[in-house]
Design a protein around this motif. Sequence first.
Motif, PDB file in Angstrom:
ATOM      1  N   VAL A 180       0.866  -1.176   0.000  1.00  0.00           N
ATOM      2  CA  VAL A 180       0.000   0.000   0.000  1.00  0.00           C
ATOM      3  C   VAL A 180       0.904   1.226   0.000  1.00  0.00           C
ATOM      4  O   VAL A 180       1.908   1.275   0.713  1.00  0.00           O
ATOM      5  N   VAL A 181       0.531   2.176  -0.862  1.00  0.00           N
ATOM      6  CA  VAL A 181       1.280   3.432  -0.911  1.00  0.00           C
ATOM      7  C   VAL A 181       0.465   4.479  -0.171  1.00  0.00           C
ATOM      8  O   VAL A 181      -0.738   4.633  -0.405  1.00  0.00           O
ATOM      9  N   HIS A 182       1.120   5.192   0.738  1.00  0.00           N
ATOM     10  CA  HIS A 182       0.481   6.306   1.438  1.00  0.00           C
ATOM     11  C   HIS A 182       1.024   7.613   0.869  1.00  0.00           C
ATOM     12  O   HIS A 182       2.244   7.803   0.812  1.00  0.00           O
ATOM     13  N   LEU A 183       0.118   8.475   0.504  1.00  0.00           N
ATOM     14  CA  LEU A 183       0.524   9.805   0.055  1.00  0.00           C
ATOM     15  C   LEU A 183       0.055  10.786   1.115  1.00  0.00           C
ATOM     16  O   LEU A 183      -1.152  10.942   1.344  1.00  0.00           O
ATOM     17  N   HIS A 184       1.007  11.411   1.799  1.00  0.00           N
ATOM     18  CA  HIS A 184       0.677  12.339   2.889  1.00  0.00           C
ATOM     19  C   HIS A 184       0.627  13.762   2.330  1.00  0.00           C
ATOM     20  O   HIS A 184       1.629  14.240   1.772  1.00  0.00           O
ATOM     21  N   VAL A 185      -0.520  14.403   2.510  1.00  0.00           N
ATOM     22  CA  VAL A 185      -0.731  15.714   1.884  1.00  0.00           C
ATOM     23  C   VAL A 185      -1.136  16.742   2.937  1.00  0.00           C
ATOM     24  O   VAL A 185      -2.043  16.493   3.731  1.00  0.00           O
ATOM     25  N   ASP A 186      -0.473  17.886   2.910  1.00  0.00           N
ATOM     26  CA  ASP A 186      -0.905  19.002   3.766  1.00  0.00           C
ATOM     27  C   ASP A 186      -2.091  19.665   3.064  1.00  0.00           C
ATOM     28  O   ASP A 186      -1.940  20.209   1.959  1.00  0.00           O
ATOM     29  N   THR A 187      -3.262  19.585   3.709  1.00  0.00           N
ATOM     30  CA  THR A 187      -4.475  20.090   3.046  1.00  0.00           C
ATOM     31  C   THR A 187      -4.950  21.417   3.670  1.00  0.00           C
ATOM     32  O   THR A 187      -6.108  21.798   3.516  1.00  0.00           O
ATOM     33  N   CYS A 188      -4.058  22.098   4.388  1.00  0.00           N
ATOM     34  CA  CYS A 188      -4.334  23.421   4.982  1.00  0.00           C
ATOM     35  C   CYS A 188      -5.625  23.384   5.808  1.00  0.00           C
ATOM     36  O   CYS A 188      -5.756  22.546   6.671  1.00  0.00           O
ATOM     37  N   ASP A 189      -6.595  24.244   5.495  1.00  0.00           N
ATOM     38  CA  ASP A 189      -7.805  24.314   6.328  1.00  0.00           C
ATOM     39  C   ASP A 189      -8.913  23.371   5.870  1.00  0.00           C
ATOM     40  O   ASP A 189     -10.032  23.422   6.375  1.00  0.00           O
ATOM     41  N   ALA A 190      -8.597  22.509   4.895  1.00  0.00           N
ATOM     42  CA  ALA A 190      -9.599  21.540   4.436  1.00  0.00           C
ATOM     43  C   ALA A 190      -9.343  20.201   5.129  1.00  0.00           C
ATOM     44  O   ALA A 190      -8.218  19.902   5.528  1.00  0.00           O
ATOM     45  N   LEU A 351     -18.324  32.642  15.981  1.00  0.00           N
ATOM     46  CA  LEU A 351     -18.527  32.808  17.417  1.00  0.00           C
ATOM     47  C   LEU A 351     -17.333  32.263  18.203  1.00  0.00           C
ATOM     48  O   LEU A 351     -16.900  32.852  19.196  1.00  0.00           O
ATOM     49  N   ALA A 352     -16.807  31.126  17.735  1.00  0.00           N
ATOM     50  CA  ALA A 352     -15.679  30.508  18.443  1.00  0.00           C
ATOM     51  C   ALA A 352     -14.352  31.168  18.055  1.00  0.00           C
ATOM     52  O   ALA A 352     -13.306  30.804  18.584  1.00  0.00           O
ATOM     53  N   GLY A 353     -14.395  32.131  17.113  1.00  0.00           N
ATOM     54  CA  GLY A 353     -13.159  32.796  16.678  1.00  0.00           C
ATOM     55  C   GLY A 353     -12.173  31.813  16.070  1.00  0.00           C
ATOM     56  O   GLY A 353     -10.958  31.957  16.226  1.00  0.00           O
ATOM     57  N   VAL A 354     -12.700  30.813  15.366  1.00  0.00           N
ATOM     58  CA  VAL A 354     -11.827  29.765  14.813  1.00  0.00           C
ATOM     59  C   VAL A 354     -10.963  30.360  13.689  1.00  0.00           C
ATOM     60  O   VAL A 354     -11.472  30.983  12.759  1.00  0.00           O
ATOM     61  N   THR A 355      -9.652  30.149  13.807  1.00  0.00           N
ATOM     62  CA  THR A 355      -8.747  30.746  12.820  1.00  0.00           C
ATOM     63  C   THR A 355      -8.369  29.771  11.702  1.00  0.00           C
ATOM     64  O   THR A 355      -7.736  30.144  10.739  1.00  0.00           O
ATOM     65  N   GLY A 356      -8.731  28.495  11.859  1.00  0.00           N
ATOM     66  CA  GLY A 356      -8.396  27.525  10.819  1.00  0.00           C
ATOM     67  C   GLY A 356      -8.642  26.122  11.333  1.00  0.00           C
ATOM     68  O   GLY A 356      -9.046  25.925  12.493  1.00  0.00           O
ATOM     69  N   ALA A 357      -8.370  25.135  10.477  1.00  0.00           N
ATOM     70  CA  ALA A 357      -8.685  23.739  10.822  1.00  0.00           C
ATOM     71  C   ALA A 357      -7.910  23.255  12.050  1.00  0.00           C
ATOM     72  O   ALA A 357      -8.457  22.560  12.907  1.00  0.00           O
ATOM     73  N   VAL A 358      -6.647  23.638  12.151  1.00  0.00           N
ATOM     74  CA  VAL A 358      -5.830  23.166  13.282  1.00  0.00           C
ATOM     75  C   VAL A 358      -6.362  23.761  14.586  1.00  0.00           C
ATOM     76  O   VAL A 358      -6.451  23.095  15.620  1.00  0.00           O
ATOM     77  N   ASP A 359      -6.758  25.026  14.511  1.00  0.00           N
ATOM     78  CA  ASP A 359      -7.326  25.690  15.693  1.00  0.00           C
ATOM     79  C   ASP A 359      -8.628  25.002  16.111  1.00  0.00           C
ATOM     80  O   ASP A 359      -8.858  24.754  17.304  1.00  0.00           O
ATOM     81  N   LEU A 360      -9.467  24.678  15.137  1.00  0.00           N
ATOM     82  CA  LEU A 360     -10.737  23.994  15.451  1.00  0.00           C
ATOM     83  C   LEU A 360     -10.467  22.628  16.102  1.00  0.00           C
ATOM     84  O   LEU A 360     -11.141  22.242  17.063  1.00  0.00           O
ATOM     85  N   ALA A 361      -9.470  21.930  15.589  1.00  0.00           N
ATOM     86  CA  ALA A 361      -9.137  20.621  16.165  1.00  0.00           C
ATOM     87  C   ALA A 361      -8.734  20.786  17.633  1.00  0.00           C
ATOM     88  O   ALA A 361      -9.134  19.995  18.497  1.00  0.00           O
ATOM     89  N   GLY A 362      -7.990  21.827  17.939  1.00  0.00           N
ATOM     90  CA  GLY A 362      -7.561  22.076  19.320  1.00  0.00           C
ATOM     91  C   GLY A 362      -8.747  22.359  20.230  1.00  0.00           C
ATOM     92  O   GLY A 362      -8.817  21.878  21.365  1.00  0.00           O
ATOM     93  N   LEU A 363      -9.700  23.123  19.700  1.00  0.00           N
ATOM     94  CA  LEU A 363     -10.892  23.468  20.492  1.00  0.00           C
ATOM     95  C   LEU A 363     -11.729  22.218  20.768  1.00  0.00           C
ATOM     96  O   LEU A 363     -12.214  22.008  21.883  1.00  0.00           O
ATOM     97  N   ALA A 364     -11.884  21.388  19.743  1.00  0.00           N
ATOM     98  CA  ALA A 364     -12.666  20.153  19.903  1.00  0.00           C
ATOM     99  C   ALA A 364     -11.981  19.221  20.893  1.00  0.00           C
ATOM    100  O   ALA A 364     -12.631  18.592  21.739  1.00  0.00           O
ATOM    101  N   ALA A 365     -10.646  19.151  20.825  1.00  0.00           N
ATOM    102  CA  ALA A 365      -9.917  18.281  21.750  1.00  0.00           C
ATOM    103  C   ALA A 365     -10.040  18.803  23.181  1.00  0.00           C
ATOM    104  O   ALA A 365     -10.211  18.010  24.121  1.00  0.00           O
ATOM    105  N   ALA A 366      -9.969  20.115  23.358  1.00  0.00           N
ATOM    106  CA  ALA A 366     -10.124  20.689  24.707  1.00  0.00           C
ATOM    107  C   ALA A 366     -11.499  20.326  25.259  1.00  0.00           C
ATOM    108  O   ALA A 366     -11.648  19.959  26.434  1.00  0.00           O
ATOM    109  N   ALA A 367     -12.515  20.393  24.392  1.00  0.00           N
ATOM    110  CA  ALA A 367     -13.874  20.030  24.835  1.00  0.00           C
ATOM    111  C   ALA A 367     -13.925  18.555  25.228  1.00  0.00           C
ATOM    112  O   ALA A 367     -14.584  18.180  26.204  1.00  0.00           O
ATOM    113  N   GLY A 368     -13.197  17.707  24.498  1.00  0.00           N
ATOM    114  CA  GLY A 368     -13.180  16.271  24.802  1.00  0.00           C
ATOM    115  C   GLY A 368     -12.497  15.977  26.131  1.00  0.00           C
ATOM    116  O   GLY A 368     -12.971  15.153  26.923  1.00  0.00           O
ATOM    117  N   LEU A 369     -11.390  16.680  26.395  1.00  0.00           N
ATOM    118  CA  LEU A 369     -10.714  16.471  27.684  1.00  0.00           C
ATOM    119  C   LEU A 369     -11.637  16.942  28.817  1.00  0.00           C
ATOM    120  O   LEU A 369     -11.721  16.312  29.874  1.00  0.00           O
TER     121      LEU A 369
END
Length: 441
Positions: A180-190, A351-369
């Motif tokens: 299996v070939v894995h292609l790792h792609v930086d997809t920015c805010d998508a 409302l959450a002042g989300v600046t991008g996908a990585v920021d949203l992931a951090g917010l969701a993880a904080a909510a999970g903790l």
Amino acid sequence: MNDDKVKSLKVRRSSRLTGFYQESPDRRRARLVESRWLAPEDAKACEGLAGFDESCADVMVENVIGLHGLPLAVALNFVVNGEDRLVPMAVEEPSIVAAASYAARLCSEGGGFTVVADPPITTAQVQLLDVPSLTTAVRELRARAPELLAEANALMPGMCARGGGARELEVRLLDSSTLVVHLHVDTCDAMGANLVNSLAEDLAPRLAELSGGRAGLRILTNLADRRKVKVRARVPSGALSSERFRDGGAVRDAILEAQRFAELDVYRAVTHNKGVMNGVDAVLVACGNDWRAVEAGAHAYAAREGTYRPLTSWWKGPEGELCGELELPLATSTVGGAARTHPGVQRALKLAGVTGAVDLAGLAAAAGLATNLSALKALSTDGIQKGHMSLHARRVAAEAGASGELVEIIAERLSRERVYRPERARELLAAEVARRKGGWR
Ligand code: MEV
């Protein structure tokens, strides 16, 4: 970054809004406007499904026959990497928002949540079957990796212009004739699912040719383990004490015993992780993200060592404080999909002042903790039902017609009697109203 985002980052606002839960939705929106979390027009638009209509829905999925709503709420008290944040949550289960807000307040006593996130890497898989010589194929594919990455980048000039692009090509052996070939792609805010699926389909014939085999499946993996988020928090043990459990150190130790239970037992670990995903998913749903993808990845990650384990860990810190960490793969998106078509999602992100996908992931993880901490604290002290039933009592009181301070008074009486029937709530309310009017002696 657009002007609104820049503005929202510059304004200093507190995520602690005392008494918020006791107010009406109308009044809550007004407070968010007063405290500069919401623009007046966005507050107005939060009523109902404003802006989300059948024509929006009809372009999102097939066979639309109507709209389906969920409560949109905000979790309070979050401080993430030093910044106060409100956390939008869309969820049907009572007590999740309260649990997140409560634990976020405990964590704020220790400085809030600290988030570290990987870059937004999404990975495509191309299955290569009937490979005649694995050694030759692996050598060939690895040698051609730079040119294959360049080919991939040529297929996505827009993403490359935004700073993303193909980062690495990995070859893995699955059995004696399958690679299996894995292609790792930086997809920015998508989230990048469509993008990497297309890349996998476009590159597959070339990969098959280089391997001497044939291409099978071409699809992303939802085990986004190059896109992990780690969130940490600490709670001084004193903050864990309550009227009934005065010794915060004993509460901390009870939480550590609950953690140990999850580490020893898969039946408990899965429920423990459900409590984590309560917070994560509620944020993802409010922000229009693919929560099924995150769920699948999170549970696979929990089992990465061959045994299903808790996603969080809790331990005693050097000063006797409770320390916790959550790490999981979290592929999020703030562009495309629902973020483009659903006005409610756009408002939640704003409302959450989300600046991008990585920021949203951090917010969701904080909510999970946070939801995990709340669950462990409740389970290892009072039990989970006490909090659930008091929320339920408040709801029954409000449905019976109580408002303002009467909600608390009637809810408290229902809880004391352990009767949660609407008729009883109405009786208690009528009696209290009569007493206040002086009709009762
Ligand atoms: C309920 O939605 C979640 C909990 O079961 C989580 C847990 O047991 O840790 C309370």
